[in-house]
Design a protein around this motif. Structure first.
Motif, mmCIF file in Angstrom:
data_model
loop_
_atom_site.group_PDB
_atom_site.id
_atom_site.type_symbol
_atom_site.label_atom_id
_atom_site.label_comp_id
_atom_site.label_asym_id
_atom_site.label_seq_id
_atom_site.Cartn_x
_atom_site.Cartn_y
_atom_site.Cartn_z
ATOM 1 N N ARG A 4 0.830 -1.196 0.000
ATOM 2 C CA ARG A 4 0.000 0.000 0.000
ATOM 3 C C ARG A 4 0.872 1.256 0.000
ATOM 4 O O ARG A 4 2.043 1.234 0.361
ATOM 5 C CB ARG A 4 -0.925 0.009 1.217
ATOM 6 C CG ARG A 4 -1.818 -1.208 1.333
ATOM 7 C CD ARG A 4 -2.790 -1.305 0.220
ATOM 8 N NE ARG A 4 -3.712 -0.192 0.261
ATOM 9 C CZ ARG A 4 -4.663 0.005 -0.616
ATOM 10 N NH1 ARG A 4 -4.822 -0.816 -1.603
ATOM 11 N NH2 ARG A 4 -5.453 1.037 -0.502
ATOM 12 N N ILE A 5 0.269 2.383 -0.369
ATOM 13 C CA ILE A 5 1.007 3.644 -0.479
ATOM 14 C C ILE A 5 1.509 4.120 0.874
ATOM 15 O O ILE A 5 2.578 4.714 0.971
ATOM 16 C CB ILE A 5 0.145 4.720 -1.194
ATOM 17 C CG1 ILE A 5 0.955 5.973 -1.512
ATOM 18 C CG2 ILE A 5 -1.060 5.086 -0.346
ATOM 19 C CD1 ILE A 5 1.969 5.769 -2.587
ATOM 20 N N LYS A 69 -2.136 -4.978 9.480
ATOM 21 C CA LYS A 69 -3.362 -5.721 9.792
ATOM 22 C C LYS A 69 -4.238 -4.978 10.795
ATOM 23 O O LYS A 69 -5.437 -5.194 10.850
ATOM 24 C CB LYS A 69 -3.011 -7.105 10.329
ATOM 25 C CG LYS A 69 -2.423 -8.007 9.281
ATOM 26 C CD LYS A 69 -2.197 -9.391 9.798
ATOM 27 C CE LYS A 69 -1.602 -10.256 8.711
ATOM 28 N NZ LYS A 69 -1.350 -11.618 9.157
ATOM 29 N N ASN A 70 -3.644 -4.127 11.585
ATOM 30 C CA ASN A 70 -4.378 -3.339 12.577
ATOM 31 C C ASN A 70 -4.189 -1.864 12.225
ATOM 32 O O ASN A 70 -3.268 -1.210 12.698
ATOM 33 C CB ASN A 70 -3.856 -3.648 13.983
ATOM 34 C CG ASN A 70 -4.725 -3.071 15.058
ATOM 35 O OD1 ASN A 70 -5.626 -2.284 14.791
ATOM 36 N ND2 ASN A 70 -4.447 -3.449 16.287
ATOM 37 N N ARG A 71 -5.081 -1.353 11.369
ATOM 38 C CA ARG A 71 -4.928 0.006 10.856
ATOM 39 C C ARG A 71 -5.046 1.062 11.944
ATOM 40 O O ARG A 71 -4.382 2.094 11.884
ATOM 41 C CB ARG A 71 -5.952 0.257 9.757
ATOM 42 C CG ARG A 71 -5.608 -0.417 8.451
ATOM 43 C CD ARG A 71 -6.671 -0.167 7.412
ATOM 44 N NE ARG A 71 -7.958 -0.740 7.796
ATOM 45 C CZ ARG A 71 -8.282 -2.010 7.634
ATOM 46 N NH1 ARG A 71 -7.425 -2.839 7.111
ATOM 47 N NH2 ARG A 71 -9.465 -2.455 8.002
ATOM 48 N N LYS A 72 -5.872 0.823 12.951
ATOM 49 C CA LYS A 72 -6.011 1.811 14.032
ATOM 50 C C LYS A 72 -4.706 1.942 14.814
ATOM 51 O O LYS A 72 -4.272 3.049 15.137
ATOM 52 C CB LYS A 72 -7.156 1.419 14.964
ATOM 53 C CG LYS A 72 -8.511 1.562 14.335
ATOM 54 C CD LYS A 72 -9.601 1.160 15.288
ATOM 55 C CE LYS A 72 -10.949 1.247 14.606
ATOM 56 N NZ LYS A 72 -12.042 0.825 15.467
ATOM 57 N N LYS A 131 -7.968 6.756 4.960
ATOM 58 C CA LYS A 131 -8.768 6.492 3.759
ATOM 59 C C LYS A 131 -9.081 5.000 3.641
ATOM 60 O O LYS A 131 -10.216 4.628 3.313
ATOM 61 C CB LYS A 131 -7.992 6.979 2.536
ATOM 62 C CG LYS A 131 -8.739 6.928 1.253
ATOM 63 C CD LYS A 131 -7.891 7.517 0.138
ATOM 64 C CE LYS A 131 -8.575 7.403 -1.193
ATOM 65 N NZ LYS A 131 -7.739 7.917 -2.283
ATOM 66 N N ASP A 132 -8.114 4.150 3.911
ATOM 67 C CA ASP A 132 -8.348 2.704 3.891
ATOM 68 C C ASP A 132 -9.352 2.283 4.958
ATOM 69 O O ASP A 132 -10.225 1.450 4.708
ATOM 70 C CB ASP A 132 -7.043 1.932 4.103
ATOM 71 C CG ASP A 132 -6.215 1.841 2.854
ATOM 72 O OD1 ASP A 132 -6.697 2.249 1.785
ATOM 73 O OD2 ASP A 132 -5.062 1.369 2.951
ATOM 74 N N VAL A 136 -13.021 0.430 4.356
ATOM 75 C CA VAL A 136 -13.423 -0.827 5.001
ATOM 76 C C VAL A 136 -14.723 -0.640 5.778
ATOM 77 O O VAL A 136 -15.612 -1.492 5.731
ATOM 78 C CB VAL A 136 -12.286 -1.344 5.916
ATOM 79 C CG1 VAL A 136 -12.784 -2.489 6.793
ATOM 80 C CG2 VAL A 136 -11.107 -1.794 5.086
ATOM 81 N N LYS A 137 -14.852 0.498 6.465
ATOM 82 C CA LYS A 137 -16.095 0.755 7.211
ATOM 83 C C LYS A 137 -17.290 0.900 6.262
ATOM 84 O O LYS A 137 -18.390 0.459 6.593
ATOM 85 C CB LYS A 137 -15.947 2.020 8.056
ATOM 86 C CG LYS A 137 -15.137 1.819 9.295
ATOM 87 C CD LYS A 137 -15.071 3.099 10.109
ATOM 88 C CE LYS A 137 -14.238 2.922 11.350
ATOM 89 N NZ LYS A 137 -14.125 4.157 12.123
#
Length: 143
Positions: A4-5, A69-72, A131-132, A136-137
């Motif tokens: 990913r960017i 895997k855990n974006r937050k 943005k990702d 997903v949401k």
């Protein structure tokens, strides 16, 4: 996903914080250039913190890449890296204004601006992470 960017932005921030400190000088004395890693040899604790913060920022940015895997958590680690770089920038400004012998340290190097570039790259990464997360949401809402 590592491709990913935001991973590229975080890798560039890590290279800026960890690699370019060996290439660009922080300031110049009368005859020699002072690099970030040269500050380990100084006796002042304040000057010893500067290369540690550069390396800590590089490590935190590198660790954030593998938290995909855990974006937050990746977003929070990015913010922590931004705070480290802001503290580093403030410390560099303080040191450049209070070092004795300002006449001999009249020329600042490009290395003083490396934390700003790292902050910019991490902000772009956090924007892509957000943005990702929003994408997903929105997909979860449709189910």
């Amino acid at each position: 996903m590592i491709q990913r960017i935001q991973s590229i932005y975080l890798l560039l921030a890590s290279v800026v914080s960890g690699g370019l400190i060996m290439v660009f000088n922080l300031w110049e004395n009368l005859k020699n250039e002072v690099y970030a890693l040269d500050l380990f040899l100084r006796e002042s604790i304040l000057l010893n913190i500067i290369p540690l913060l550069f390396l800590l920022s590089a490590i935190v940015s590198l660790v954030a890449i593998f938290l995909f895997k855990n974006r937050k958590l990746q977003f929070v680690v990015g913010r922590i890296s931004i705070l480290i770089n802001l503290f580093l920038l403030g410390l560099l400004i303080y040191v450049s204004l209070t070092l004795p012998g300002e006449v001999s340290i009249s020329e600042k190097g490009i290395g003083m601006f490396l934390p700003i570039l790292a902050i910019l790259l991490i902000v772009l990464a956090n924007k892509a992470i957000k943005k990702d997360e929003d994408l997903v949401k929105s997909v979860d809402r449709l189910r």
